[in-house]
Enzyme design. Structure first.
Site, mmCIF file in Angstrom:
data_model
loop_
_atom_site.group_PDB
_atom_site.id
_atom_site.type_symbol
_atom_site.label_atom_id
_atom_site.label_comp_id
_atom_site.label_asym_id
_atom_site.label_seq_id
_atom_site.Cartn_x
_atom_site.Cartn_y
_atom_site.Cartn_z
ATOM 1 N N LYS A 11 0.845 -1.210 0.000
ATOM 2 C CA LYS A 11 0.000 0.000 0.000
ATOM 3 C C LYS A 11 0.870 1.246 0.000
ATOM 4 C CE LYS A 11 0.957 1.523 4.248
ATOM 5 N NZ LYS A 11 1.731 2.729 4.471
ATOM 6 N N ASP A 140 -1.915 -1.350 10.109
ATOM 7 C CA ASP A 140 -2.149 -1.459 8.661
ATOM 8 C C ASP A 140 -2.686 -2.828 8.251
ATOM 9 O OD1 ASP A 140 -1.104 1.089 8.371
ATOM 10 O OD2 ASP A 140 0.886 0.400 7.748
HETATM 11 O O1 C5P Z 1 0.458 -0.572 14.509
HETATM 12 P P1 C5P Z 1 1.881 -0.750 14.149
HETATM 13 O O2 C5P Z 1 2.520 -1.901 14.900
HETATM 14 O O3 C5P Z 1 2.133 -0.836 12.685
HETATM 15 O O4 C5P Z 1 2.617 0.552 14.616
HETATM 16 C C1 C5P Z 1 4.017 0.640 14.726
HETATM 17 C C2 C5P Z 1 4.363 1.883 15.506
HETATM 18 O O5 C5P Z 1 4.044 3.054 14.737
HETATM 19 C C3 C5P Z 1 3.616 2.063 16.795
HETATM 20 O O6 C5P Z 1 4.255 1.375 17.843
HETATM 21 C C4 C5P Z 1 3.652 3.561 16.974
HETATM 22 O O7 C5P Z 1 4.913 3.966 17.459
HETATM 23 C C5 C5P Z 1 3.540 4.075 15.563
HETATM 24 N N1 C5P Z 1 2.148 4.382 15.191
HETATM 25 C C6 C5P Z 1 1.539 5.488 15.741
HETATM 26 N N2 C5P Z 1 0.251 5.787 15.395
HETATM 27 C C7 C5P Z 1 -0.417 5.046 14.508
HETATM 28 C C8 C5P Z 1 0.183 3.919 13.908
HETATM 29 C C9 C5P Z 1 1.491 3.611 14.271
HETATM 30 O O8 C5P Z 1 2.141 6.198 16.558
HETATM 31 N N3 C5P Z 1 -1.670 5.363 14.181
#
Ligand code: C5P
Length: 300
Positions: A11, A140
């Site tokens: 994506k 995601d």
């Molecule tokens: O959800 P995911 O594991 O992909 O997110 C990785 C990191 O990206 C999170 O630990 C956070 O630090 C950051 N993040 C965020 N806000 C979001 C998505 C991700 O701060 N909406």
């Protein structure tokens, strides 16, 4: 032996508006996810335990064993579904999507593992229940289960499909190396703290959705925006050279994809995208470039 295959697209974010950091450490988002025709292929075959083998151009860059998001996805699904006996799967992942590149490659593998295991284990979990497991794995992953184009809110896991009137042509310019998503978000928070200006609530403007419905690439070009770009450029200043090269080569627009370091460029049509991809590949400002089309569906 029963074998199930899922092809899950990468994506890009056509719009990524990042709100203030929430008490749980995530940021409230308003984003437009857009799946493009660069696929990881996840194969699952019955086995006793859960294991993974990685191949393809980026197979050696992704973690294997228990840290792989596809393995975590299979385990999470097994826990959630509570079948009569703990099921196993041998996962094979052919990685065409670069790792930690802002293209949700790890999320694609997790989504592929959920789809494959749901079928292999005969669980018949609904899309809605799969999406709940997906959200527990990463922000995601729910979008990676759907493909196409969607507005994402919350931390990105709440989705609303967006109609797109036809194909859009893009070029992905890959960078050497990776960027850590948490680090990019942290850098954005630091940059905002230095400015101490209020952060508006994130929103997707209606004209973005109108440009997508009308497949109006020139209009869309003026609306592409990524709040994380400034932070990604601060951490990897050489990405400015990639963006400038795409601009000089005639891209309608270019931006950092998600938390980077991949840059995505919008082209007028497929011939323009092919020319742009070879120009970027030869520009010396990226590790490689490919022409892709969106919105991409999931494949089997
Ligand atoms: O959800 P995911 O594991 O992909 O997110 C990785 C990191 O990206 C999170 O630990 C956070 O630090 C950051 N993040 C965020 N806000 C979001 C998505 C991700 O701060 N909406």
């Amino acid at each position: 032996m029963l074998q199930v295959i899922a092809r899950v697209p990468a994506k890009i974010n056509l719009l990524l508006a990042v709100g203030p950091v929430r008490p749980d450490g995530f940021h409230e988002l308003a984003t437009v996810f857009h799946a493009v025709s660069l696929y990881d292929e996840v194969t699952g075959s019955s086995d006793d335990g859960v294991s993974v083998t990685l191949g393809g151009p980026y197979g050696t860059r992704a973690p294997d064993g228990d840290e792989n998001l596809a393995v975590l996805a299979a385990r999470a699904l097994a826990r959630r579904a509570r079948p009569a006996r703990p099921p196993g799967v041998r996962l094979g992942i052919h990685k065409e999507i670069p790792v930690a590149s802002g293209l949700a490659g790890g999320s694609a593998d997790a989504a592929g593992a959920l789809l494959v295991c749901n079928q292999l284990w005969g669980l018949r979990l609904s899309d809605a229940r799969l999406a709940i497991v997906a959200a527990s794995l990463g922000s995601d992953v729910p979008f990676s289960l759907t493909g196409g184009t969607a507005v994402g809110t919350g931390r990105g896991e709440r989705l609303r499909p967006v109609p797109v009137g036809g194909p859009l042509h893009w070029v992905l310019a890959f960078a050497d190396g990776e960027l850590s998503t948490p680090q990019v978000y942290r850098r954005l928070d630091e940059l905002r703290a230095e400015r101490s200006a209020p952060v508006p609530p994130p929103a997707v403007p209606d004209d973005v959705l109108a440009a997508l419905a009308a497949v109006d690439a020139p209009a869309l070009a003026g609306l592409l925006h990524n709040d994380l770009q400034e932070a990604a450029l601060a951490l990897r200043p050489s990405l400015s050279d990639t963006l400038r090269a795409g601009d000089e080569l005639g891209a309608l627009a270019g931006l950092v994809s998600g938390s980077g370091p991949t840059c995505a460029f919008l082209a007028r049509d497929d011939a323009h995208a092919a020319a742009l991809a070879s120009g970027l590949a030869e520009s010396g400002t990226c590790a490689g470039a490919v022409a892709v089309v969106g919105p991409a569906p999931l494949g089997t």
